[in-house]
Design a protein around this motif. Sequence first.
Motif, PDB file in Angstrom:
ATOM      1  N   ASN A   7       0.829  -1.205   0.000  1.00 19.67           N
ATOM      2  CA  ASN A   7       0.000   0.000   0.000  1.00 19.67           C
ATOM      3  C   ASN A   7       0.868   1.262   0.000  1.00 19.67           C
ATOM      4  O   ASN A   7       0.550   2.257  -0.668  1.00 19.67           O
ATOM      5  CB  ASN A   7      -0.921  -0.002   1.218  1.00 19.67           C
ATOM      6  CG  ASN A   7      -1.979   1.085   1.135  1.00 19.67           C
ATOM      7  OD1 ASN A   7      -2.689   1.191   0.132  1.00 19.67           O
ATOM      8  ND2 ASN A   7      -2.080   1.900   2.175  1.00 19.67           N
ATOM      9  N   ARG A  53       2.156   1.751  -3.484  1.00 17.27           N
ATOM     10  CA  ARG A  53       1.111   2.299  -4.354  1.00 17.27           C
ATOM     11  C   ARG A  53       0.954   3.804  -4.126  1.00 17.27           C
ATOM     12  O   ARG A  53       0.851   4.578  -5.085  1.00 17.27           O
ATOM     13  CB  ARG A  53      -0.214   1.580  -4.082  1.00 17.27           C
ATOM     14  CG  ARG A  53      -1.364   2.053  -4.985  1.00 17.27           C
ATOM     15  CD  ARG A  53      -2.643   1.285  -4.670  1.00 17.27           C
ATOM     16  NE  ARG A  53      -3.158   1.681  -3.367  1.00 17.27           N
ATOM     17  CZ  ARG A  53      -4.004   2.703  -3.175  1.00 17.27           C
ATOM     18  NH1 ARG A  53      -4.423   3.413  -4.210  1.00 17.27           N
ATOM     19  NH2 ARG A  53      -4.431   2.993  -1.973  1.00 17.27           N
ATOM     20  N   ASN A  54       0.950   4.219  -2.858  1.00 15.60           N
ATOM     21  CA  ASN A  54       0.813   5.645  -2.551  1.00 15.60           C
ATOM     22  C   ASN A  54       1.991   6.452  -3.106  1.00 15.60           C
ATOM     23  O   ASN A  54       1.816   7.555  -3.634  1.00 15.60           O
ATOM     24  CB  ASN A  54       0.703   5.857  -1.042  1.00 15.60           C
ATOM     25  CG  ASN A  54      -0.621   5.363  -0.484  1.00 15.60           C
ATOM     26  OD1 ASN A  54      -1.596   5.205  -1.227  1.00 15.60           O
ATOM     27  ND2 ASN A  54      -0.658   5.105   0.817  1.00 15.60           N
ATOM     28  N   LYS A 100       1.815   9.312  -6.006  1.00 13.22           N
ATOM     29  CA  LYS A 100       2.398  10.635  -5.742  1.00 13.22           C
ATOM     30  C   LYS A 100       3.375  11.008  -6.851  1.00 13.22           C
ATOM     31  O   LYS A 100       3.342  12.137  -7.368  1.00 13.22           O
ATOM     32  CB  LYS A 100       3.117  10.631  -4.394  1.00 13.22           C
ATOM     33  CG  LYS A 100       3.847  11.938  -4.084  1.00 13.22           C
ATOM     34  CD  LYS A 100       4.529  11.903  -2.729  1.00 13.22           C
ATOM     35  CE  LYS A 100       3.514  12.078  -1.622  1.00 13.22           C
ATOM     36  NZ  LYS A 100       4.144  12.388  -0.322  1.00 13.22           N
TER      37      LYS A 100
END
Length: 371
Positions: free
Chosen positions: A123, A126-127, A131
């Motif tokens: 996760n 993915r963030n 970004k």
Amino acid sequence: MLEHKKIQNLSDYFVELNSRREKGVYFYRINGYSEEVGEFIKKYYDTARRTGVVIEGKIPNPDEGNLAYYNEIMGMDFQMSMDFIHVSLRKWLPRMNEFQRQNVAASIYDSLDSLRKAGKTENMLRNAYIKFMCWLYYKFERIVNQLGENHIPKILYEGQISNYELMLISILSNAGCDVVLLQYAGDQGYLKTDPGSVLSDSLQMEGLQPFPQGYCVKKVRDEIQNELNNERLYGIRPSLTNCTNAWIKGNGLDDIRESILLRGNDSRFFYNCFCRINGAEDKLTYANELFRLQQELRNSKRNTVIVSKEIPRPTPQEISEIKRSNYTSGDQMLLGLACNIQYGANPELQRILHKTFVDVMLAESQKEGEN
């Protein structure tokens, strides 16, 4: 991807890719200041402003609107694979060519892989990926299609760079972009993120001092703007410059008597004297000495003007002959008033008069406490 290379001097930054000693890009941190560094920053800023990206402060995190648009176009799927990143870039940043996409995709993958090896969860990866994609689109879209081109785009970053910002700028650097980090507080903060200086080099030069108090990109920008304004004010510069008193021997009136032809032979200058004499060596002969000087100057065909006590104040008629208007700024006023300086018989003298007028007025305008 392009490798980071070492510069021999700061001017290497402005050499096109195919003309560099070693084909590669430059990524340097500047932690100290000198006059040479100041001139480089000014030139680099101007180049980055026109054909790159200037970052003053942090890169803003994607806001709700940015994320909503990204979700609408790309969705929130993520796969830790080169193919996924490559395909996503083709859709998200279509102006990049295939070579640029491959380089950026590979560099993004390497950065995410380093995060994964550091223990980041899926996760978190993915963030970070989202970004990076938002930053590329909203902050760096203007240069992504220039990456790796012969005319290398420039990034100028001012301040303390964060971990994710450094990752993204490294991605762009590896894909073919020069970078300069301005670190006014020194290198300590940066080295917490990149202890081995793997991602960039620290500029090492003799004579570097701490940055001047209050130095910032805004001041650089203002200085460039002032120079542009001054160029507009001065117009065509005279080819001659005054050389005042550098040639004299300190003999007062005898220096003034010195023939123009004997004062110097540099064609760039006219040689003049500005001499202030307080008192007289002999009160009885002083008046005769001045009279004799006047006669000698006239005999040598040199024009003379004698002012006794003070320059007469302008008459109302003389004042009325000065063309004036309503002005909204000091520069506009100077430009308007300078147009009154006309001497068609000698254009070079007119330029000298124009320049001197602007010099004096600008100097007066910068004095504190005066209008």
